[in-house]
Design a protein around this motif. Sequence first.
Motif, mmCIF file in Angstrom:
data_model
loop_
_atom_site.group_PDB
_atom_site.id
_atom_site.type_symbol
_atom_site.label_atom_id
_atom_site.label_comp_id
_atom_site.label_asym_id
_atom_site.label_seq_id
_atom_site.Cartn_x
_atom_site.Cartn_y
_atom_site.Cartn_z
ATOM 1 N N LEU A 5 0.867 -1.165 0.000
ATOM 2 C CA LEU A 5 0.000 0.000 0.000
ATOM 3 C C LEU A 5 0.907 1.219 0.000
ATOM 4 O O LEU A 5 1.711 1.389 0.917
ATOM 5 C CB LEU A 5 -0.900 0.031 1.240
ATOM 6 C CG LEU A 5 -1.613 1.367 1.502
ATOM 7 C CD1 LEU A 5 -2.555 1.731 0.352
ATOM 8 C CD2 LEU A 5 -2.347 1.331 2.828
ATOM 9 N N ILE A 6 0.805 2.044 -1.032
ATOM 10 C CA ILE A 6 1.548 3.301 -1.085
ATOM 11 C C ILE A 6 0.554 4.399 -0.732
ATOM 12 O O ILE A 6 -0.484 4.543 -1.398
ATOM 13 C CB ILE A 6 2.171 3.532 -2.471
ATOM 14 C CG1 ILE A 6 3.156 2.404 -2.781
ATOM 15 C CG2 ILE A 6 2.859 4.888 -2.523
ATOM 16 C CD1 ILE A 6 3.713 2.424 -4.192
ATOM 17 N N ILE A 7 0.859 5.134 0.331
ATOM 18 C CA ILE A 7 -0.058 6.147 0.837
ATOM 19 C C ILE A 7 0.732 7.413 1.178
ATOM 20 O O ILE A 7 1.848 7.326 1.693
ATOM 21 C CB ILE A 7 -0.837 5.598 2.061
ATOM 22 C CG1 ILE A 7 -1.960 6.536 2.489
ATOM 23 C CG2 ILE A 7 0.092 5.244 3.213
ATOM 24 C CD1 ILE A 7 -2.942 5.896 3.473
ATOM 25 N N ASP A 8 0.154 8.561 0.853
ATOM 26 C CA ASP A 8 0.867 9.805 1.149
ATOM 27 C C ASP A 8 0.773 10.113 2.643
ATOM 28 O O ASP A 8 -0.170 9.686 3.324
ATOM 29 C CB ASP A 8 0.342 10.963 0.301
ATOM 30 C CG ASP A 8 -1.076 11.335 0.643
ATOM 31 O OD1 ASP A 8 -1.263 12.316 1.378
ATOM 32 O OD2 ASP A 8 -2.000 10.629 0.192
ATOM 33 N N SER A 9 1.735 10.845 3.134
ATOM 34 C CA SER A 9 1.840 11.089 4.573
ATOM 35 C C SER A 9 0.646 11.879 5.117
ATOM 36 O O SER A 9 0.219 11.656 6.254
ATOM 37 C CB SER A 9 3.155 11.791 4.916
ATOM 38 O OG SER A 9 3.265 13.017 4.231
ATOM 39 N N ALA A 10 0.067 12.775 4.334
ATOM 40 C CA ALA A 10 -1.089 13.546 4.806
ATOM 41 C C ALA A 10 -2.285 12.625 5.053
ATOM 42 O O ALA A 10 -3.000 12.771 6.055
ATOM 43 C CB ALA A 10 -1.447 14.635 3.805
ATOM 44 N N THR A 11 -2.498 11.664 4.171
ATOM 45 C CA THR A 11 -3.616 10.729 4.339
ATOM 46 C C THR A 11 -3.338 9.786 5.503
ATOM 47 O O THR A 11 -4.231 9.508 6.309
ATOM 48 C CB THR A 11 -3.869 9.952 3.035
ATOM 49 O OG1 THR A 11 -4.121 10.895 1.977
ATOM 50 C CG2 THR A 11 -5.049 9.008 3.175
ATOM 51 N N TYR A 12 -2.113 9.306 5.609
ATOM 52 C CA TYR A 12 -1.712 8.471 6.744
ATOM 53 C C TYR A 12 -2.001 9.204 8.058
ATOM 54 O O TYR A 12 -2.639 8.669 8.966
ATOM 55 C CB TYR A 12 -0.229 8.129 6.616
ATOM 56 C CG TYR A 12 0.375 7.388 7.783
ATOM 57 C CD1 TYR A 12 0.499 6.006 7.754
ATOM 58 C CD2 TYR A 12 0.838 8.066 8.910
ATOM 59 C CE1 TYR A 12 1.059 5.318 8.824
ATOM 60 C CE2 TYR A 12 1.391 7.389 9.983
ATOM 61 C CZ TYR A 12 1.505 6.014 9.934
ATOM 62 O OH TYR A 12 2.057 5.338 11.000
ATOM 63 N N ASP A 13 -1.546 10.458 8.148
ATOM 64 C CA ASP A 13 -1.753 11.259 9.354
ATOM 65 C C ASP A 13 -3.238 11.478 9.634
ATOM 66 O O ASP A 13 -3.670 11.468 10.795
ATOM 67 C CB ASP A 13 -1.047 12.610 9.236
ATOM 68 C CG ASP A 13 0.471 12.489 9.268
ATOM 69 O OD1 ASP A 13 1.004 11.423 9.668
ATOM 70 O OD2 ASP A 13 1.140 13.470 8.879
ATOM 71 N N ALA A 14 -4.038 11.679 8.589
ATOM 72 C CA ALA A 14 -5.474 11.909 8.762
ATOM 73 C C ALA A 14 -6.170 10.662 9.304
ATOM 74 O O ALA A 14 -7.056 10.761 10.164
ATOM 75 C CB ALA A 14 -6.104 12.342 7.443
ATOM 76 N N ILE A 15 -5.777 9.486 8.828
ATOM 77 C CA ILE A 15 -6.365 8.234 9.330
ATOM 78 C C ILE A 15 -6.023 8.049 10.797
ATOM 79 O O ILE A 15 -6.892 7.726 11.623
ATOM 80 C CB ILE A 15 -5.898 7.032 8.474
ATOM 81 C CG1 ILE A 15 -6.509 7.104 7.072
ATOM 82 C CG2 ILE A 15 -6.251 5.709 9.165
ATOM 83 C CD1 ILE A 15 -5.938 6.088 6.085
#
Length: 153
Positions: A5-15
Amino acid sequence: MGVVLIIDSATYDAIVAHARRDHPDEACGVVAGPVGSDRPERFIPMLNAAMSPTFYEFDSGDLLKLYREMDERDEEPVVIYHSHTATEAYPSRTDINLAQEPGAHYVLVSTRDGADSPSYDGPVEFRSYRIIDGAVTEEEVKVVAAYGNLGDN
């Protein structure tokens, strides 16, 4: 389908922030992306209709609205996420039985042992799985600064 899973840091932080905010209840939501892209781009936190520390359930009306909106935008659910408040970030039997999107990454975040606190500075248990026909396969999570910089960590 990939095993990463490649996910940007902003989305990771939001989750992670959503999981912490809804603790002690489980948080849940979707990250939509363009159909066929496997790129989670649009973060959509949902209400846990069960309002439970041990179970999550999307509100059926909200879910119907979301799927209609994704259809209009040529999107699909790339990530379906929820939190576990007292256990590890591994799909429960109920989670496995509810998994109906074979193309989605199922992300779990554990907010146990104080990880729900915004001041918690330890590692957050953030794990991703593919769940297809009841079979659970863990996959690597790669957090990137932005999707144009896939070599970044």
